[in-house]
Scaffold this motif. Sequence first.
Motif, PDB file in Angstrom:
ATOM      1  N   VAL A  15      44.798  24.285  14.541  1.00 62.01           N
ATOM      2  CA  VAL A  15      43.667  23.562  13.951  1.00 62.01           C
ATOM      3  C   VAL A  15      43.771  23.560  12.433  1.00 62.01           C
ATOM      4  O   VAL A  15      43.583  22.517  11.779  1.00 62.01           O
ATOM      5  N   ALA A  16      44.103  24.698  11.848  1.00 61.38           N
ATOM      6  CA  ALA A  16      44.227  24.770  10.391  1.00 61.38           C
ATOM      7  C   ALA A  16      45.354  23.881   9.894  1.00 61.38           C
ATOM      8  O   ALA A  16      45.222  23.178   8.880  1.00 61.38           O
ATOM      9  N   ALA A  17      46.487  23.881  10.602  1.00 58.12           N
ATOM     10  CA  ALA A  17      47.622  23.056  10.185  1.00 58.12           C
ATOM     11  C   ALA A  17      47.289  21.570  10.283  1.00 58.12           C
ATOM     12  O   ALA A  17      47.703  20.774   9.435  1.00 58.12           O
ATOM     13  N   CYS A  18      46.539  21.181  11.316  1.00 64.93           N
ATOM     14  CA  CYS A  18      46.127  19.784  11.438  1.00 64.93           C
ATOM     15  C   CYS A  18      45.225  19.385  10.277  1.00 64.93           C
ATOM     16  O   CYS A  18      45.384  18.306   9.690  1.00 64.93           O
ATOM     17  N   GLY A  45      46.145  16.423   7.508  1.00 64.38           N
ATOM     18  CA  GLY A  45      45.431  15.168   7.695  1.00 64.38           C
ATOM     19  C   GLY A  45      45.575  14.597   9.087  1.00 64.38           C
ATOM     20  O   GLY A  45      45.467  13.384   9.291  1.00 64.38           O
ATOM     21  N   ILE A  46      45.814  15.475  10.079  1.00 62.80           N
ATOM     22  CA  ILE A  46      45.953  15.060  11.473  1.00 62.80           C
ATOM     23  C   ILE A  46      44.611  15.261  12.161  1.00 62.80           C
ATOM     24  O   ILE A  46      44.063  16.361  12.165  1.00 62.80           O
ATOM     25  N   GLY A  47      44.088  14.199  12.759  1.00 65.24           N
ATOM     26  CA  GLY A  47      42.745  14.264  13.312  1.00 65.24           C
ATOM     27  C   GLY A  47      42.656  14.366  14.810  1.00 65.24           C
ATOM     28  O   GLY A  47      41.549  14.474  15.355  1.00 65.24           O
ATOM     29  N   ASN A  48      43.811  14.337  15.505  1.00 64.33           N
ATOM     30  CA  ASN A  48      43.800  14.307  16.964  1.00 64.33           C
ATOM     31  C   ASN A  48      44.726  15.370  17.541  1.00 64.33           C
ATOM     32  O   ASN A  48      45.842  15.572  17.045  1.00 64.33           O
ATOM     33  N   VAL A  49      44.267  16.016  18.623  1.00 61.49           N
ATOM     34  CA  VAL A  49      45.093  16.990  19.324  1.00 61.49           C
ATOM     35  C   VAL A  49      44.953  16.786  20.823  1.00 61.49           C
ATOM     36  O   VAL A  49      43.884  16.413  21.320  1.00 61.49           O
ATOM     37  N   THR A  75      37.103  27.291  22.060  1.00 62.17           N
ATOM     38  CA  THR A  75      38.014  26.224  21.633  1.00 62.17           C
ATOM     39  C   THR A  75      37.233  24.966  21.278  1.00 62.17           C
ATOM     40  O   THR A  75      37.518  24.301  20.270  1.00 62.17           O
ATOM     41  N   ALA A  76      36.253  24.629  22.111  1.00 54.03           N
ATOM     42  CA  ALA A  76      35.445  23.436  21.845  1.00 54.03           C
ATOM     43  C   ALA A  76      34.770  23.535  20.482  1.00 54.03           C
ATOM     44  O   ALA A  76      34.745  22.567  19.712  1.00 54.03           O
ATOM     45  N   LYS A  77      34.240  24.700  20.170  1.00 52.68           N
ATOM     46  CA  LYS A  77      33.586  24.892  18.876  1.00 52.68           C
ATOM     47  C   LYS A  77      34.595  24.830  17.742  1.00 52.68           C
ATOM     48  O   LYS A  77      34.331  24.228  16.684  1.00 52.68           O
ATOM     49  N   LEU A  78      35.766  25.424  17.947  1.00 50.26           N
ATOM     50  CA  LEU A  78      36.804  25.447  16.917  1.00 50.26           C
ATOM     51  C   LEU A  78      37.221  24.032  16.533  1.00 50.26           C
ATOM     52  O   LEU A  78      37.262  23.680  15.339  1.00 50.26           O
ATOM     53  N   VAL A  79      37.533  23.198  17.519  1.00 48.49           N
ATOM     54  CA  VAL A  79      38.000  21.845  17.205  1.00 48.49           C
ATOM     55  C   VAL A  79      36.851  20.978  16.700  1.00 48.49           C
ATOM     56  O   VAL A  79      37.049  20.133  15.817  1.00 48.49           O
ATOM     57  N   ARG A  80      35.673  21.194  17.242  1.00 45.63           N
ATOM     58  CA  ARG A  80      34.508  20.404  16.800  1.00 45.63           C
ATOM     59  C   ARG A  80      34.174  20.703  15.344  1.00 45.63           C
ATOM     60  O   ARG A  80      33.950  19.785  14.543  1.00 45.63           O
ATOM     61  N   ASP A  81      34.178  21.980  14.988  1.00 47.15           N
ATOM     62  CA  ASP A  81      33.864  22.356  13.610  1.00 47.15           C
ATOM     63  C   ASP A  81      34.918  21.853  12.632  1.00 47.15           C
ATOM     64  O   ASP A  81      34.619  21.609  11.454  1.00 47.15           O
ATOM     65  N   ALA A  82      36.152  21.693  13.125  1.00 48.18           N
ATOM     66  CA  ALA A  82      37.231  21.195  12.271  1.00 48.18           C
ATOM     67  C   ALA A  82      37.259  19.672  12.193  1.00 48.18           C
ATOM     68  O   ALA A  82      38.052  19.100  11.438  1.00 48.18           O
TER      69      ALA A  82
END
Length: 276
Positions: A23-26, A30-34, A49-56
Amino acid sequence: MTDLSRFSINQMTVKQLSLPELVAACQESGIGNVGLWREPVQSYGVEETAKLVRDAGLTVTTLCRGGFLTAIDPDERAAALDDNRRAVDEAATLGTDTLVLVSGGLPAGSKDLRGARERIADALTVLGPYAEEHGVKLAIEPLHPMYASDRCVVSTLAQALDLAERFPARQVGVTVDTYHIWWDDNAPAQIARAGAGGRIHTFQLADWTTPLPEGVLNGRGQIGDGAIDMREWQVYVEAAGYTGAIEVELFNDALWARDGREVLAETAERFVAHTA
């Protein structure tokens, strides 16, 4: 690198990165999709995980994988259905509308490909409505025929669509993955068929390099290193109406042995260089 708006990095491509590292590397790149995988998500925690990606601010394009629906034993079939329901639940929690299905190989002692495919259809009769209730679409992924015995009895887009078209497109569609279909002269027509029915639920890239490694599973090449014209396949899927994210999903021991951030940056650069 220029436009990465449609680029999605599948987690397996850089599996050496933990979820927080990915998530940090994305974010830094400037990468917005995983695209995520169930095993590392479960290890980290689905809600976490849901919170991690949502917050990012990241979009989860797909969850891999459901499927393995070819068992004959009633208890094994019931367990597979339960696991796929959990996969749908996980996808919904993560905020993705697409669960990729790898259908499963031949059960031990069986040589009945048609029977195995019919058991997939039987399972989808249960799973399709369940997925729709949770806002998730099932995307059957045909795998290269070398995987037919042990991993996936669905080897072509035509076979995948023959299964998917028994159900509404809002429930079941297909995954178009260059690594698995590039060899098939009928694939462009099947992509058009899938697009006409609104059934291209995700589009994935990986290159074909030879010689394949022992075991063949981890033989997906970095974009641009092999025989596949990525732009050609992008043209096919876009002509069929697909406008969504494009995932790069690589199983490659040499890439996994490298620094994950370096591989992520290289993959994004190759995406820009080899797509339109």
